[in-house]
Motif scaffolding. Structure first.
Motif, mmCIF file in Angstrom:
data_model
loop_
_atom_site.group_PDB
_atom_site.id
_atom_site.type_symbol
_atom_site.label_atom_id
_atom_site.label_comp_id
_atom_site.label_asym_id
_atom_site.label_seq_id
_atom_site.Cartn_x
_atom_site.Cartn_y
_atom_site.Cartn_z
ATOM 1 N N SER A 1 -7.990 9.097 -10.291
ATOM 2 C CA SER A 1 -9.380 8.372 -10.376
ATOM 3 C C SER A 1 -9.831 7.916 -9.087
ATOM 4 C CB SER A 1 -9.159 7.217 -11.379
ATOM 5 O OG SER A 1 -8.645 7.563 -12.563
ATOM 6 N N ARG A 2 -10.820 7.764 -8.801
ATOM 7 C CA ARG A 2 -11.318 7.583 -7.327
ATOM 8 C C ARG A 2 -12.453 6.297 -7.401
ATOM 9 N NH1 ARG A 2 -7.616 9.625 -6.218
ATOM 10 N NH2 ARG A 2 -7.224 11.538 -4.706
ATOM 11 N N THR A 3 -12.915 5.832 -8.404
ATOM 12 C CA THR A 3 -14.092 4.775 -8.247
ATOM 13 C C THR A 3 -13.599 3.479 -7.737
ATOM 14 O OG1 THR A 3 -15.013 5.810 -10.406
ATOM 15 C CG2 THR A 3 -15.886 3.771 -9.699
ATOM 16 N N MET A 4 -12.647 2.900 -8.372
ATOM 17 C CA MET A 4 -11.914 1.736 -7.805
ATOM 18 C C MET A 4 -10.406 1.693 -8.017
ATOM 19 S SD MET A 4 -12.972 -2.235 -8.928
ATOM 20 C CE MET A 4 -11.975 -2.385 -10.517
ATOM 21 N N THR A 5 -9.931 1.199 -6.864
ATOM 22 C CA THR A 5 -8.533 1.007 -7.023
ATOM 23 C C THR A 5 -8.036 -0.032 -7.220
ATOM 24 O OG1 THR A 5 -8.283 2.929 -5.145
ATOM 25 C CG2 THR A 5 -6.387 1.570 -5.473
ATOM 26 N N VAL A 6 -7.190 -0.502 -8.251
ATOM 27 C CA VAL A 6 -6.590 -1.571 -8.597
ATOM 28 C C VAL A 6 -5.177 -1.751 -7.719
ATOM 29 C CG1 VAL A 6 -5.675 -3.302 -10.289
ATOM 30 C CG2 VAL A 6 -7.898 -1.925 -10.546
ATOM 31 N N VAL A 7 -5.041 -2.743 -6.992
ATOM 32 C CA VAL A 7 -3.667 -2.821 -6.487
ATOM 33 C C VAL A 7 -2.863 -3.933 -6.978
ATOM 34 C CG1 VAL A 7 -2.454 -3.267 -4.036
ATOM 35 C CG2 VAL A 7 -4.924 -2.108 -4.121
ATOM 36 N N PHE A 8 -1.915 -3.613 -7.780
ATOM 37 C CA PHE A 8 -1.097 -4.688 -8.549
ATOM 38 C C PHE A 8 0.313 -5.205 -7.746
ATOM 39 C CE2 PHE A 8 2.000 -5.268 -12.157
ATOM 40 C CZ PHE A 8 1.104 -5.782 -12.931
ATOM 41 N N CYS A 9 0.002 -6.205 -7.293
ATOM 42 C CA CYS A 9 0.761 -6.909 -6.560
ATOM 43 C C CYS A 9 1.832 -7.357 -7.311
ATOM 44 C CB CYS A 9 0.259 -7.868 -5.256
ATOM 45 S SG CYS A 9 -1.245 -7.095 -4.482
ATOM 46 N N PHE A 10 3.032 -6.918 -7.288
ATOM 47 C CA PHE A 10 4.162 -7.368 -8.108
ATOM 48 C C PHE A 10 5.314 -7.082 -7.477
ATOM 49 C CE2 PHE A 10 7.057 -7.474 -11.919
ATOM 50 C CZ PHE A 10 6.420 -8.133 -12.561
ATOM 51 N N ASN A 11 6.302 -8.342 -7.448
ATOM 52 C CA ASN A 11 7.161 -8.471 -6.659
ATOM 53 C C ASN A 11 6.690 -8.421 -4.998
ATOM 54 O OD1 ASN A 11 9.921 -9.398 -5.897
ATOM 55 N ND2 ASN A 11 10.636 -7.124 -6.232
ATOM 56 N N HIS A 12 5.535 -8.875 -4.811
ATOM 57 C CA HIS A 12 5.175 -8.792 -3.502
ATOM 58 C C HIS A 12 5.132 -9.928 -2.683
ATOM 59 C CE1 HIS A 12 1.976 -8.296 -0.228
ATOM 60 N NE2 HIS A 12 1.681 -9.633 -0.535
ATOM 61 N N GLY A 13 5.588 -9.776 -1.379
ATOM 62 C CA GLY A 13 5.537 -10.946 -0.374
ATOM 63 C C GLY A 13 5.039 -10.664 0.815
ATOM 64 N N VAL B 1 -9.219 4.360 -17.155
ATOM 65 C CA VAL B 1 -8.968 5.640 -16.251
ATOM 66 C C VAL B 1 -10.412 6.495 -16.520
ATOM 67 C CG1 VAL B 1 -7.694 8.165 -16.040
ATOM 68 C CG2 VAL B 1 -6.566 5.975 -16.259
ATOM 69 N N ASP B 2 -11.071 6.633 -17.640
ATOM 70 C CA ASP B 2 -12.224 7.209 -17.954
ATOM 71 C C ASP B 2 -13.435 6.533 -17.177
ATOM 72 O OD1 ASP B 2 -12.212 4.979 -19.492
ATOM 73 O OD2 ASP B 2 -13.308 6.047 -21.155
ATOM 74 N N ARG B 3 -13.006 5.375 -16.633
ATOM 75 C CA ARG B 3 -14.032 4.777 -15.762
ATOM 76 C C ARG B 3 -13.725 4.818 -14.309
ATOM 77 N NH1 ARG B 3 -15.357 -1.149 -18.286
ATOM 78 N NH2 ARG B 3 -17.148 -0.979 -16.728
ATOM 79 N N GLY B 4 -12.754 5.410 -13.978
ATOM 80 C CA GLY B 4 -12.442 5.600 -12.672
ATOM 81 C C GLY B 4 -11.572 4.737 -12.020
ATOM 82 N N ILE B 5 -10.754 4.097 -12.859
ATOM 83 C CA ILE B 5 -9.748 3.273 -11.976
ATOM 84 C C ILE B 5 -8.359 3.778 -11.626
ATOM 85 C CG2 ILE B 5 -8.354 0.998 -12.659
ATOM 86 C CD1 ILE B 5 -10.635 -0.565 -13.431
#
Ligand code: IPE
Ligand code: IPE
Ligand code: MG
Length: 260
Positions: free
Chosen positions: A145-157, A112-116
């Protein structure tokens, strides 16, 4: 070095060094990079370990990849972690993957402190409520946070996502909130889960498999594909950075005619 120019699966050196290609002037960096993180099971089996150990090693590999993505200035990094088809795996493996997802904030909260910022992409169907709660909590706690968004695709289809969007549009049409004649690609995109997530620019799959396995079908429409032989737990931030460099040499046409 010219390996990057070969079609098909690309074998990356184990240490990820010495992979730079000259960057093409004027080409832009990918805004949205998506990764099908495949090969945890094979990585573990080759070492005489359990498949679950492979998934744990896969989670550890993420640290270096997040560093690389931050250094490259990637805005959205989507990670395919559990597909709607992965329910067909042995119960113990599914349970271990649920446990890893439950610890999402323990892992991503350290960034989080690195903007994720953390977003979850996937269906609630069949997921234990503790997992849904943990994923929602990780979203909430990294919201600023705004630097980079990690999209965690979990139970994704990819198909599930499209079907869910169609159902939402139908509900709106039936209740008079949407004119069916107004539905076009841009209206559809705006009703997808995570409507602010842009189309995928570059899609990486590790482990040598060359298929999409039902991943983000709508947003992959014009993605550039990179298939690498490296198994996911061996993939590093240096590998990612080298692939971004290779991406910048690709000529994207989007169906148009361009010079050169
Ligand atoms: C990818 O690794 C992670 C998940 C699908 C959860 P795999 O578990 O598919 O690894 P392989 O393909 O069996 O080696
Ligand atoms: C795709 O990998 C899903 C994830 C990486 C989470 P799989 O290993 O499930 O895909 P298939 O079965 O080889 O197509
Ligand atoms: Mg696999």
């Amino acid at each position: 070095m010219a390996r990057w120019l070969l079609r098909g699966a690309v074998r990356l050196p184990e240490n990820g060094t010495d992979l730079r290609l000259p960057t093409a002037p004027g080409d832009s960096r990918p805004r949205h990079v998506a990764v099908i993180m495949d090969g945890n099971g094979r990585w573990a089996t080759r070492r005489g370990l359990s498949r679950v150990s492979g998934h744990e090693a896969g989670m550890r590999a993420l640290s270096s990849v997040l560093d690389g993505a931050l250094e490259e200035g990637i805005e959205h990094l989507s990670l395919f972690c559990f597909s709607t088809e992965n329910w067909s795996r042995p119960h113990a493996e599914v349970t271990a993957l649920m446990r890893l997802a439950e610890g999402a904030y323990d892992f991503f909260g350290g960034y989080v402190d690195r903007g994720i910022r953390f977003w979850w992409q996937g269906s609630e169907a069949r997921l234990p409520s503790e997992v849904v709660d943990a994923l929602r909590e990780a979203e909430e706690r990294t919201r600023q946070s705004r630097t980079m968004t990690v999209v965690f695709c979990f139970n994704h289809g990819g198909r599930e996502e499209i079907a869910r969007t169609a159902a939402e549009l139908a509900r709106r049409a039936v209740t008079g909130r949407l004119d069916p004649e107004a539905i076009d690609e841009s209206v559809f995109s705006r009703h997808l889960p995570l409507p602010d997530l842009p189309d995928i620019d570059m899609l990486i799959r590790t482990s040598g498999e060359q298929r999409i396995s039902n991943f983000m079908l709508w947003r992959a429409a014009y993605a550039e594909f990179f298939f690498v032989d490296t198994l996911w737990p061996d993939f590093t931030g240096d590998h990612l950075r080298a692939l971004v460099t290779a991406f910048m040499t690709r000529k994207r046409r989007f169906g148009a005619v361009t010079s050169g």
